[in-house]
Scaffold this active site. Structure first.
Site, PDB file in Angstrom:
ATOM      1  NE  ARG A  67      20.719  40.676  74.162  1.00 20.02           N
ATOM      2  CZ  ARG A  67      19.798  39.740  73.922  1.00 20.02           C
ATOM      3  NH1 ARG A  67      18.739  39.637  74.710  1.00 20.02           N
ATOM      4  NH2 ARG A  67      19.916  38.913  72.911  1.00 20.02           N
ATOM      5  CE  LYS A 166      22.579  36.147  73.271  1.00 18.76           C
ATOM      6  NZ  LYS A 166      22.157  34.906  73.905  1.00 18.76           N
ATOM      7  CD  GLU A 199      17.767  33.759  81.715  1.00 18.85           C
ATOM      8  OE1 GLU A 199      17.297  34.286  80.696  1.00 18.85           O
ATOM      9  OE2 GLU A 199      18.896  34.041  82.169  1.00 18.85           O
TER      10      GLU A 199
HETATM   11  N1  PMP Z   1      17.937  33.867  78.216  1.00 20.17           N
HETATM   12  C1  PMP Z   1      19.128  33.393  77.832  1.00 20.17           C
HETATM   13  C2  PMP Z   1      20.052  32.846  78.863  1.00 20.17           C
HETATM   14  C3  PMP Z   1      19.500  33.430  76.479  1.00 20.17           C
HETATM   15  O1  PMP Z   1      20.691  32.984  76.090  1.00 20.17           O
HETATM   16  C4  PMP Z   1      18.599  33.963  75.530  1.00 20.17           C
HETATM   17  C5  PMP Z   1      18.999  34.036  74.079  1.00 20.17           C
HETATM   18  N2  PMP Z   1      19.009  32.806  73.442  1.00 20.17           N
HETATM   19  C6  PMP Z   1      17.347  34.408  75.970  1.00 20.17           C
HETATM   20  C7  PMP Z   1      17.060  34.365  77.325  1.00 20.17           C
HETATM   21  C8  PMP Z   1      16.351  34.972  75.013  1.00 20.17           C
HETATM   22  O2  PMP Z   1      16.812  36.215  74.538  1.00 20.17           O
HETATM   23  P1  PMP Z   1      16.430  36.735  73.083  1.00 20.17           P
HETATM   24  O3  PMP Z   1      14.949  36.783  73.026  1.00 20.17           O
HETATM   25  O4  PMP Z   1      17.063  38.099  73.016  1.00 20.17           O
HETATM   26  O5  PMP Z   1      17.007  35.780  72.125  1.00 20.17           O
END
Ligand code: PMP
Length: 300
Positions: A67, A166, A199
């Protein structure tokens, strides 16, 4: 104005034991510094990952590295290390920290340069790896679930900045987080530009309705969470029907269960949304089952 000669980073809140990797070298936290001209600081021009260490092993390292490089590609950032070298650097950073359980913050900035947005003004992207401890929420919230609100700040429009990247520019999420905090909550639900559920500010969201596990699809404008993927796999293996589905706030309000997933938060129940109790107001059976399957996985 009197000029202080104190070290600018002698802040008591810095972790004391951790070592910080910057471009191949390890530093104590107070000495781990980069330029104020770094475009990561000046413009949020850079990318990051958050990873967990469980029992001395980095959880889903390959997925996080992938990622990171996907994010880099999307913003035209050439990471100085190959994915294999980055993987080794993470493993070495964990070794240097001495932590067998903890959190890794992996950051790549555009590097220092003259003022002005253009990336061509910079050179030497900076690779930073911080190994630290993390405890996102007090235990009582893992036991009893969280209350969240829907933020009025919508998630970034994918046509402006894809939520799949990200990036170091998290103001969109921070604005929603501030709304949560002003409402006395620890997290906020974010909708997309179409009013659909996207989300939370740093976590993905799931609901359970009639025994089905549902989560918004990527095109709802979300970060494709590594934990989200793991939970979808665990559901499949555990015989829980799981689907990606466009969701509305109404779907969340009338859900039997709701929970969030994220590297830092892991799996955590949501028991109230916009003052509507979800299910019976306690983390439900499917939430608890997936939480326990996830814990088993991390115990390896
Ligand atoms: N959505 C956002 C906006 C995030 O920053 C994150 C990570 N903290 C997630 C979802 C969850 O992703 P992950 O399970 O890869 O940590």
């Amino acid at each position: 104005m009197p000029v202080s000669t104190e070290h600018p980073h002698s802040v008591s809140k810095l972790p004391m034991s951790a070592k910080v990797y910057i471009n191949g070298k390890f530093f104590d936290p107070q000495d781990a510094t980069i330029s104020v001209f770094d475009h990561g600081l000046l413009y949020g021009d850079g990318i990051f990952e958050g990873l967990r260490i469980y029992n001395g092993k980095v959880f889903r390292l390959e997925q996080h590295i992938r990622r990171l490089y996907d994010s880099a590609k999307a913003i035209h950032l050439k990471i100085p290390l190959s994915p294999a070298e980055m993987t080794d650097a993470c493993v070495e950073s964990v070794k240097q920290s001495g932590y067998t359980d903890g959190y890794i913050r992996l950051v790549v900035t555009r590097g220092a340069g003259t003022l002005g947005l253009g990336p061509e003004r910079t050179e030497n992207p900076q690779t930073i790896i911080i190994v630290d401890k993390i405890k996102l929420y007090p235990q009582e919230f893992y036991d009893n679930g969280l209350e969240i609100i829907t933020a009025s700040t919508i998630r970034n429009h994918p046509g402006a900045l894809s939520p799949q990247i990200k990036s170091l520019n998290y103001l969109n999420n921070i604005m929603a987080k501030i709304e949560a905090s002003k409402a006395g909550c620890l997290e906020a639900l974010m909708l997309n530009h179409k009013g659909e559920v996207a989300e939370c500010t740093a976590d993905n969201i799931f609901i359970v309705r009639n025994g089905n596990l549902l989560t918004p699809p990527t095109d709802a404008g979300i970060l494709e969470g590594v934990t989200r993927e793991v939970v979808l796999e665990l559901a499949k293996d555990g015989g829980i029907p799981a689907f990606e589905k466009t969701l509305t706030r109404h779907d969340v309000y009338v859900a039997d269960e709701c929970f969030m997933t994220g590297t830092a938060a892991e799996v955590i129940g949501v028991v109230k949304v916009d003052d509507r109790e979800i299910g019976d107001g306690k983390p439900g059976p499917i939430t608890r089952k997936l939480k326990s399957l996830f814990q088993q996985l991390t115990m390896g």
